[in-house]
Scaffold this active site. Structure first.
Site, mmCIF file in Angstrom:
data_model
loop_
_atom_site.group_PDB
_atom_site.id
_atom_site.type_symbol
_atom_site.label_atom_id
_atom_site.label_comp_id
_atom_site.label_asym_id
_atom_site.label_seq_id
_atom_site.Cartn_x
_atom_site.Cartn_y
_atom_site.Cartn_z
ATOM 1 N N HIS A 113 -4.508 9.908 -0.232
ATOM 2 C CA HIS A 113 -4.566 8.763 0.806
ATOM 3 C C HIS A 113 -5.316 9.448 1.967
ATOM 4 O O HIS A 113 -4.606 9.510 3.228
ATOM 5 C CB HIS A 113 -3.142 8.776 1.064
ATOM 6 N N HIS A 139 3.606 -2.489 3.116
ATOM 7 C CA HIS A 139 3.573 -0.926 2.581
ATOM 8 C C HIS A 139 4.872 -0.633 1.865
ATOM 9 O O HIS A 139 5.932 -1.193 2.303
ATOM 10 C CB HIS A 139 3.400 -0.189 3.881
ATOM 11 N N HIS A 147 -5.603 2.981 -4.673
ATOM 12 C CA HIS A 147 -5.562 3.318 -3.183
ATOM 13 C C HIS A 147 -5.805 4.913 -2.920
ATOM 14 O O HIS A 147 -5.337 5.549 -1.859
ATOM 15 C CB HIS A 147 -4.295 2.630 -2.618
ATOM 16 N N ASP A 163 0.881 -1.115 0.083
ATOM 17 C CA ASP A 163 0.060 0.242 -0.116
ATOM 18 C C ASP A 163 0.879 1.214 0.063
ATOM 19 O O ASP A 163 1.874 1.387 0.547
ATOM 20 C CB ASP A 163 -1.039 -0.082 1.203
ATOM 21 N N ASP A 164 0.438 2.241 -0.770
ATOM 22 C CA ASP A 164 0.652 3.856 -0.331
ATOM 23 C C ASP A 164 1.834 4.308 -1.485
ATOM 24 O O ASP A 164 2.065 5.176 -1.430
ATOM 25 C CB ASP A 164 1.300 4.010 1.014
#
Length: 246
Positions: free
Chosen positions: A104, A196, A100, A49-50
């Site tokens: 964020h 991540h 995603h 993620d991210d």
């Protein structure tokens, strides 16, 4: 049946929306929200993620290539815009790109309009760079409710969370062996593993190599989330997998 309800504030002129969160079973039975695969085949999906991150994501890609492992990257649109070459590398090396959001935002009061804008912005930047359209979406921080899920589904997304037992909390920056040990000791066929690739991630990079070494020595295959779904029956509405409370 709809689970979203509108509650009028009795002490102000402006109505507000309270988003209801239904049970995992209710969401999973729709086939629109997935926590893991349901299979006896020794396959798992590692997700990040991210990112993408200019330093750590290339290191992660090098390790994935070493083990011929495929992963799913839940990217943030603003990071993609800053690192277009890394996005292209992810795609060229056979990894899956998923949405995603753009900024964020972790927002318990997320509206349908704001989420739609966030998804659209990320879709646009990915399309402009790579002519690639994601079909999967992961809510920031795993935060989900009827508004978030229904909005994503209406826009054509399948909502992907992760196996409850496969969050080693690498974002807290534990030692690499704690990350890999958590994943290995919790391992089940069909797992969706949460990691991540943004911020300070040397621990995650080191833990990934240890984890992949164990997986491949023990006959596991690392696949994309879409491949995991295809090779299990979680995409079928009405499916629900039960687990003991941990």
């Amino acid at each position: 049946m709809t689970f979203s309800v509108f509650i009028l504030c009795l002490f102000c002129d402006t109505p507000y929306i309270q988003a209801i969160t239904s049970s995992r079973e209710a969401y999973e039975k729709t086939g629109n929200v997935i926590w893991e695969g349901h299979t006896k085949e020794k396959i798992v999906a590692i997700t990040f993620d991210d990112g993408p991150h200019p330093s750590y994501t290339p290191q992660i890609l090098d390790i994935l290539a070493k083990y011929n492992a495929k992963a799913t990257f839940f990217v943030s649109g603003n990071k993609v815009k800053s690192n277009p070459g890394i996005l292209m590398r992810e795609i060229k090396e056979g990894h899956e790109i998923a949405n995603h959001t753009y900024h964020h935002y972790y927002n318990k009061n997320m509206t349908a309009d704001l989420l739609s804008s966030e998804l659209d912005q990320t879709d646009k930047v990915i399309w402009d760079i790579a002519k690639y359209k994601p079909s999967l979406y992961r809510p920031v921080g795993g935060l989900h409710n009827d508004i978030i899920i229904n909005t994503a589904v209406k826009k054509g997304y399948k909502v992907i969370l992760w196996s409850w037992h496969q969050d080693p909390q690498d974002w807290k920056r534990p030692a690499p062996n704690k990350i890999s040990t958590h994943i290995i000791n919790s391992l089940r066929a069909g797992d969706i593993i949460l990691l991540h690739d943004w911020s300070d991630r040397p621990q995650t990079v080191i833990a990934l190599e240890t984890t992949l070494d164990y997986l491949y020595k023990n006959g596991y295959e690392c696949v994309t989330v879409s491949d995991l779904i295809f090779r299990s029956n979680v995409s079928t509405p009405g499916f629900f997998r039960t687990f003991p409370v941990e």
